[in-house]
Design an enzyme around this catalytic site. Structure first.
Site, PDB file in Angstrom:
ATOM      1  N   ASP A  15      56.808  55.320  75.135  1.00  0.00           N
ATOM      2  CA  ASP A  15      57.401  55.904  73.985  1.00  0.00           C
ATOM      3  C   ASP A  15      58.104  57.229  74.454  1.00  0.00           C
ATOM      4  O   ASP A  15      58.088  57.656  75.506  1.00  0.00           O
ATOM      5  CB  ASP A  15      56.189  56.492  73.361  1.00  0.00           C
ATOM      6  CG  ASP A  15      56.368  57.237  72.011  1.00  0.00           C
ATOM      7  OD1 ASP A  15      57.087  56.548  71.071  1.00  0.00           O
ATOM      8  OD2 ASP A  15      55.766  58.297  71.925  1.00  0.00           O
ATOM      9  N   ASP A  17      58.931  60.335  72.030  1.00  0.00           N
ATOM     10  CA  ASP A  17      58.638  61.765  71.353  1.00  0.00           C
ATOM     11  C   ASP A  17      57.195  61.838  71.782  1.00  0.00           C
ATOM     12  O   ASP A  17      56.359  61.002  71.249  1.00  0.00           O
ATOM     13  CB  ASP A  17      58.710  61.822  69.989  1.00  0.00           C
ATOM     14  CG  ASP A  17      60.713  61.526  69.764  1.00  0.00           C
ATOM     15  OD1 ASP A  17      61.286  62.011  70.319  1.00  0.00           O
ATOM     16  OD2 ASP A  17      60.829  60.869  68.829  1.00  0.00           O
TER      17      ASP A  17
END
Length: 193
Positions: A15, A17
Site C-alpha cells: 500500500d 499512503d
C-alpha cells in the site's frame, strides 16, 4: 534464485499512503510527500531478495475531483526518483481512481478498489506473479482483505491507520511496526540496513 522461462514470480504488494509515505489526506502534491522512515531501505531489501515490488493504492481523490490521474502519475514518478536515490525501485504501480461518491465514470462499480483484490489480480496477470507465494503489506484492514482475497500472506503495519485496525485483523495476518520491520520479517538475513 534463477527463474526459468515462464516461471511465476514472488511479489510484495505494498500500500502507498500510511505504509510507504506519511499519511496525509488525499496526497497528490510532491511538496507534501514524505517517506515513513525506513521505507526506501525496505523496498531496496525486497528488490535485493528477488521480490517484485508492486504498489497498490486506492486514490479516491481522483473520483472526488480533488486531483487527476495525471497528478497521481506525477507523484509516482517523483517517488520512483526518490527511491532510486536509495538504490530501490517499484516494479509496478497500480491505483484505483474509483469511489461510489465519485463523479461520472469514476463512480461506477469497479473490481480494483481495495478491499477487492482487483489490483493484485491484474498485477499477477500482467507480471506472471504467484499470488500464493506473495505478500500484501498495508496499514488498513482493506489492504488485508484484498491480500487475503487474492490468496496472499498479509502483514499489517502500525504506521498510518494500522494501529487502530490492528485489533480487527484475522489471526493469520502478521503485525509489524512499519514497512521496514515487515520486510525484515520476510528477509531476516538482511537485518543490517
Amino acid at each position: 534464485m534463477v527463474l526459468g522461462v515462464g516461471a511465476q514470480k514472488r511479489a510484495v504488494f505494498v500500500d502507498r499512503d500510511g505504509t510507504i509515505n506519511v499519511e496525509k489526506d488525499y496526497l497528490y502534491r510532491i511538496e507534501d510527500f514524505e517517506f515513513i522512515p525506513g521505507a526506501p531501505e525496505a523496498i531496496r531489501l525486497l528488490n535485493e531478495a528477488g521480490f517484485l515490488v508492486v504498489v497498490v493504492t486506492n486514490q479516491s481523490g481522483v473520483a472526488r475531483g480533488y486531483y487527476t490521474e495525471e497528478d497521481v502519475e506525477i507523484l509516482h514518478r517523483h517517488i520512483a526518483v526518490e527511491l532510486g536515490k536509495a538504490g530501490a525501485r517499484v516494479d509496478a504501480w497500480q491505483y484505483c481512481p474509483h469511489h461510489p461518491a465519485g463523479r461520472g465514470s469514476y463512480s461506477l462499480p469497479c473490481r480494483c478498489r481495495k478491499p477487492l483484490p482487483g489490483m493484485l489480480m491484474e498485477a499477477a496477470r500482467r507480471h506472471n506473479i504467484d499470488l500464493a507465494a506473495s505478500v500484501m503489506i498495508g496499514d488498513k484492514l482493506a489492504d488485508m482483505k484484498a491480500g487475503i482475497a487474492a490468496g496472499c500472506r498479509t502483514i499489517l503495519v502500525r504506521s498510518g491507520y494500522g494501529a487502530s485496525d490492528e485489533a480487527r485483523v484475522l489471526p493469520e495476518t502478521s503485525v509489524c511496526d512499519d514497512l521496514l520491520a515487515a520486510v525484515l520479517s520476510l528477509v531476516p538475513k538482511c537485518d543490517e540496513v
